[in-house]
Design a protein around this motif. Structure first.
Motif, PDB file in Angstrom:
ATOM      1  N   ASP A  53       0.871  -1.171   0.000  1.00 35.17           N
ATOM      2  CA  ASP A  53       0.000   0.000   0.000  1.00 35.17           C
ATOM      3  C   ASP A  53       0.912   1.226   0.000  1.00 35.17           C
ATOM      4  OD1 ASP A  53      -1.776   2.067   0.620  1.00 35.17           O
ATOM      5  OD2 ASP A  53      -3.082   0.706   1.744  1.00 35.17           O
ATOM      6  N   ILE A  54       0.776   2.061  -1.048  1.00 33.08           N
ATOM      7  CA  ILE A  54       1.720   3.181  -1.191  1.00 33.08           C
ATOM      8  C   ILE A  54       1.524   4.287  -0.157  1.00 33.08           C
ATOM      9  CG2 ILE A  54       2.403   2.919  -3.602  1.00 33.08           C
ATOM     10  CD1 ILE A  54       0.045   5.370  -3.644  1.00 33.08           C
ATOM     11  N   VAL A  55       0.513   4.126   0.692  1.00 34.10           N
ATOM     12  CA  VAL A  55       0.371   5.043   1.823  1.00 34.10           C
ATOM     13  C   VAL A  55       1.613   4.895   2.727  1.00 34.10           C
ATOM     14  CG1 VAL A  55      -0.970   5.295   3.961  1.00 34.10           C
ATOM     15  CG2 VAL A  55      -2.137   5.245   1.764  1.00 34.10           C
ATOM     16  N   ASN A  56       2.240   3.731   2.652  1.00 30.91           N
ATOM     17  CA  ASN A  56       3.514   3.491   3.355  1.00 30.91           C
ATOM     18  C   ASN A  56       4.662   3.673   2.362  1.00 30.91           C
ATOM     19  OD1 ASN A  56       2.171   2.586   5.813  1.00 30.91           O
ATOM     20  ND2 ASN A  56       1.575   0.824   4.557  1.00 30.91           N
ATOM     21  N   PRO A  57       5.827   4.164   2.858  1.00 30.67           N
ATOM     22  CA  PRO A  57       6.947   4.398   1.938  1.00 30.67           C
ATOM     23  C   PRO A  57       7.385   3.122   1.223  1.00 30.67           C
ATOM     24  CG  PRO A  57       7.389   5.347   4.100  1.00 30.67           C
ATOM     25  CD  PRO A  57       6.166   4.513   4.236  1.00 30.67           C
ATOM     26  N   LEU A  58       7.962   3.332   0.065  1.00 27.05           N
ATOM     27  CA  LEU A  58       8.418   2.195  -0.741  1.00 27.05           C
ATOM     28  C   LEU A  58       9.843   2.483  -1.198  1.00 27.05           C
ATOM     29  CD1 LEU A  58       7.545  -0.445  -2.369  1.00 27.05           C
ATOM     30  CD2 LEU A  58       6.998   1.109  -4.242  1.00 27.05           C
ATOM     31  N   ASP A  96      13.479   3.972 -13.123  1.00 30.24           N
ATOM     32  CA  ASP A  96      13.812   5.094 -14.014  1.00 30.24           C
ATOM     33  C   ASP A  96      12.579   5.959 -14.252  1.00 30.24           C
ATOM     34  OD1 ASP A  96      16.460   4.060 -14.546  1.00 30.24           O
ATOM     35  OD2 ASP A  96      15.449   2.491 -15.673  1.00 30.24           O
ATOM     36  N   GLU A  97      11.426   5.286 -14.269  1.00 31.78           N
ATOM     37  CA  GLU A  97      10.156   6.002 -14.472  1.00 31.78           C
ATOM     38  C   GLU A  97       9.109   5.455 -13.511  1.00 31.78           C
ATOM     39  OE1 GLU A  97       9.047   5.514 -18.578  1.00 31.78           O
ATOM     40  OE2 GLU A  97      10.527   6.969 -19.276  1.00 31.78           O
ATOM     41  N   ILE A  98       8.200   6.338 -13.102  1.00 28.86           N
ATOM     42  CA  ILE A  98       7.095   5.903 -12.221  1.00 28.86           C
ATOM     43  C   ILE A  98       5.777   6.385 -12.827  1.00 28.86           C
ATOM     44  CG2 ILE A  98       6.072   6.064  -9.900  1.00 28.86           C
ATOM     45  CD1 ILE A  98       8.910   6.811  -8.857  1.00 28.86           C
ATOM     46  N   TYR A  99       4.882   5.436 -13.048  1.00 31.62           N
ATOM     47  CA  TYR A  99       3.504   5.794 -13.409  1.00 31.62           C
ATOM     48  C   TYR A  99       2.698   5.625 -12.129  1.00 31.62           C
ATOM     49  CZ  TYR A  99       4.581   5.533 -18.442  1.00 31.62           C
ATOM     50  OH  TYR A  99       5.095   5.738 -19.704  1.00 31.62           O
ATOM     51  N   HIS A 100       2.251   6.752 -11.585  1.00 31.19           N
ATOM     52  CA  HIS A 100       1.546   6.682 -10.304  1.00 31.19           C
ATOM     53  C   HIS A 100       0.035   6.704 -10.549  1.00 31.19           C
ATOM     54  CE1 HIS A 100       0.228   7.295  -6.342  1.00 31.19           C
ATOM     55  NE2 HIS A 100       0.242   8.612  -6.306  1.00 31.19           N
ATOM     56  N   LEU A 101      -0.528   5.501 -10.637  1.00 36.31           N
ATOM     57  CA  LEU A 101      -1.954   5.346 -10.969  1.00 36.31           C
ATOM     58  C   LEU A 101      -2.790   4.874  -9.776  1.00 36.31           C
ATOM     59  CD1 LEU A 101      -0.793   5.555 -13.850  1.00 36.31           C
ATOM     60  CD2 LEU A 101      -2.125   3.589 -14.503  1.00 36.31           C
ATOM     61  N   ALA A 102      -2.140   4.549  -8.667  1.00 40.29           N
ATOM     62  CA  ALA A 102      -2.863   3.915  -7.565  1.00 40.29           C
ATOM     63  C   ALA A 102      -3.893   4.849  -6.933  1.00 40.29           C
ATOM     64  CB  ALA A 102      -1.874   3.448  -6.497  1.00 40.29           C
ATOM     65  N   SER A 103      -5.137   4.444  -6.999  1.00 32.35           N
ATOM     66  CA  SER A 103      -6.266   5.131  -6.350  1.00 32.35           C
ATOM     67  C   SER A 103      -7.548   4.495  -6.859  1.00 32.35           C
ATOM     68  CB  SER A 103      -6.287   6.623  -6.713  1.00 32.35           C
ATOM     69  OG  SER A 103      -7.505   7.203  -6.266  1.00 32.35           O
ATOM     70  N   ILE A 108      -8.386   9.839   0.299  1.00 31.38           N
ATOM     71  CA  ILE A 108      -7.550  11.041   0.490  1.00 31.38           C
ATOM     72  C   ILE A 108      -6.115  10.638   0.831  1.00 31.38           C
ATOM     73  CG2 ILE A 108      -7.205  13.155   1.848  1.00 31.38           C
ATOM     74  CD1 ILE A 108     -10.254  13.136   2.361  1.00 31.38           C
ATOM     75  N   LYS A 109      -5.971   9.670   1.735  1.00 33.93           N
ATOM     76  CA  LYS A 109      -4.617   9.226   2.124  1.00 33.93           C
ATOM     77  C   LYS A 109      -3.848   8.728   0.901  1.00 33.93           C
ATOM     78  CE  LYS A 109      -5.001   7.688   6.922  1.00 33.93           C
ATOM     79  NZ  LYS A 109      -5.030   6.487   7.768  1.00 33.93           N
ATOM     80  N   THR A 110      -4.504   7.927   0.079  1.00 35.18           N
ATOM     81  CA  THR A 110      -3.826   7.370  -1.105  1.00 35.18           C
ATOM     82  C   THR A 110      -3.344   8.487  -2.017  1.00 35.18           C
ATOM     83  OG1 THR A 110      -5.250   5.439  -0.965  1.00 35.18           O
ATOM     84  CG2 THR A 110      -4.113   5.760  -3.060  1.00 35.18           C
ATOM     85  N   ASN A 111      -4.202   9.517  -2.185  1.00 39.28           N
ATOM     86  CA  ASN A 111      -3.858  10.583  -3.125  1.00 39.28           C
ATOM     87  C   ASN A 111      -2.956  11.664  -2.537  1.00 39.28           C
ATOM     88  OD1 ASN A 111      -5.159  10.058  -5.814  1.00 39.28           O
ATOM     89  ND2 ASN A 111      -6.892   9.692  -4.452  1.00 39.28           N
TER      90      ASN A 111
END
Ligand SMILES: O=c1ccn([C@@H]2O[C@H](COP(=O)(O)OP(=O)(O)O[C@H]3OC[C@@H](O)[C@H](O)[C@H]3O)[C@@H](O)[C@H]2O)c(=O)[nH]1
Length: 455
Positions: free
Chosen positions: A183-188, A193-200, A215-218
């Motif tokens: 869960d990206i709410v916790n650090p990773l 090289d690239e990040i597509y941040h689509l989680a929500s 809200i936390k996720t975003n």
């Protein structure tokens, strides 16, 4: 007496010699007989052996006439030659059987589908390590497919709140693919090289179900991903939304429009969450020099949407396929513009590759009222007996929505290619398949929906 003995001495000597000769003769005769019976026994044993071998392996039993005294050696040689022939024959037979089995295996292997979709080979300079958050979701999994096929190394991060393993299972075990349940709410901490941040969550009933989590996720999730991008020097694309325009007062919506959002309404967790995401992206870009891209994604549809996703496309198709009432929320005069998922993925890739760093609308500008949309879907499902019904309106439901894609055309040379007709047909086929897989379907996404009119 002595004189008499001397008289017969000669006769006695002759008799003794003759007896001795007879005795020698007898001994010799006995030896001969015993040799002969031993040889006969030996022959008998060989004969039995040959009978045995011949019975099992040989076509011809060796001839008995050859077993004569003095030819023992020759017999043995012939025997070993025959055994050698038999071994060769056995080997030939085994080889033929192996060849037969190999052919059978090749035939069966041909019937098994190739384990992975074919991926291109990229050299180490072109191959990137790409992180996709929400990579097991509807849009994320399609993006992962394209990146994998292009030959990149893809790391999917998903908490499976709305994502599904099924969407990406065809890559499990591939050497370029990695799945992290996180869960990206916790650090990773990973390299990319690239990040597509689509989680929500993206479907209104889903994101409204747990607004704090949305809200936390975003916010926290986006901070974690921007922090990761800063640490590893990755370029990051933030998946924003047309919902940042709220219930728009400007139509169609250009990127320059600031929006009309209710900050405390039921949709705010998502709308404001995404607005903060954008703010965070440009703060990290300005302060930490992170290279950011922001895609404002308009309504998207296609295969891998969940049957109980709750958005209009999946709801209407599932209802039409089961001859259930097609549920239009409100009077149906509100409008939306629907983009097929492959077009969206192309847009995201083009944006990541471009040097344009301000927000870009990615959507299909063909606009329909929801009422019209219900009829379009009904007509695309052969023999559909559903009726279209309007019901209670959804609070804060945007009334008009259509992307202005001038910027995407200019900066990304991108515009959608898949027509609504084609895209919907592919999506209907997908849902048909889903329906045949399961008997489960919970159509009551908005539980308080009440049918008012039917036409
Ligand atoms: O069964 C239904 C579902 C939905 N609708 C209506 O159809 C329209 C579209 O609703 P959806 O739930 O599909 O999606 P929305 O446009 O409200 O939100 C979407 O906007 C853009 C994306 O970024 C997001 O995925 C999502 O928030 C709304 O007017 C809604 O009220 C129905 O009439 N019946």
């Amino acid at each position: 007496m002595i004189r008499q003995y001397l008289k017969f001495r000669k006769t006695i000597t002759i008799a003794c010699v003759l007896s001795l000769l007879f005795l020698i003769f007898l001994i010799l005769t006995k030896n001969k007989n015993s040799n002969s019976s031993e040889l006969t026994r030996h022959h008998k044993r060989l004969d039995d052996d040959f009978q045995d071998i011949g019975y099992r392996e040989f076509d011809e039993i060796p001839k008995k006439e050859i077993y004569v005294l003095g030819e023992k050696k020759e017999i043995k040689m012939e025997l070993s030659n025959t055994v050698e022939d038999s071994t060769k024959r056995e080997l030939r037979e085994v080889k033929a059987k192996v060849e037969q089995l190999e052919k059978k295996i090749a035939f069966l292997e041909g019937r098994i589908p190739q384990k992975y979709p074919e991926v291109q080979y990229l050299g180490y300079k072109e191959r990137k390590r790409i992180l996709v958050t929400g990579g097991a979701g509807f849009v994320g999994s399609h993006l992962v497919d394209v990146l994998m096929i292009q030959g990149h190394e893809v790391i999917v991060v998903d908490n499976f709140f709305t994502g599904r393993k099924r969407n990406i299972e065809h890559w499990f075990g591939h050497r370029n693919f990695e799945l992290i349940h996180h869960d990206i709410v916790n650090p990773l901490f990973v390299e990319a090289d690239e990040i597509y941040h689509l989680a929500s969550p993206a479907s209104p009933p889903h994101y409204m179900q747990n607004p704090v989590k949305t809200i936390k996720t975003n916010t926290l999730g986006t901070i974690n991903m921007l922090g990761l991008a800063r640490r590893v020097g990755a370029k990051i694309l933030i998946a924003s939304t047309s919902e940042v325009y709220g219930d728009p007062m400007v139509h169609p919506q250009p990127e320059s429009y600031w929006g009309h959002v209710n900050p405390i309404g039921p949709r705010a967790c998502y709308d404001e969450g995404k607005r903060v995401s954008e703010t965070l992206a440009y703060s990290y870009a300005k302060q930490e020099k992170v290279s950011v891209r922001v895609a404002r994604i308009f309504n998207t549809y296609g295969p891998r949407m969940h049957v109980s996703d709750g958005r209009v496309v999946s709801n209407f198709i599932m209802q039409a396929l089961q001859n259930l009432t097609i549920t239009v929320y409100g009077n149906g005069k509100q409008t939306r513009s629907f983009c097929y998922v492959s077009d969206l993925v192309d847009g995201l890739l083009a944006l990541m590759a471009s040097s344009y760093s301000l927000p870009v609308n990615i959507g299909n500008p063909v606009e329909h009222t929801i009422e019209e949309f219900a009829v379009i879907i009904k007509n695309l499902v052969p023999g559909c007996r559903s009726t279209v019904a309007t019901g209670a309106a959804v609070e804060d439901d945007p009334q008009r929505r259509r992307p202005d894609i001038t910027l995407a055309k200019k900066e990304l040379h991108w515009s959608p290619k898949v027509s609504l007709q084609d895209g919907l047909q592919r999506t209907i086929d997908y849902f048909k398949e889903e329906l045949s897989r399961t008997t489960f379907y919970n159509n009551q996404t908005y539980i308080d929906f009440k049918v008012k009119t039917s036409h």
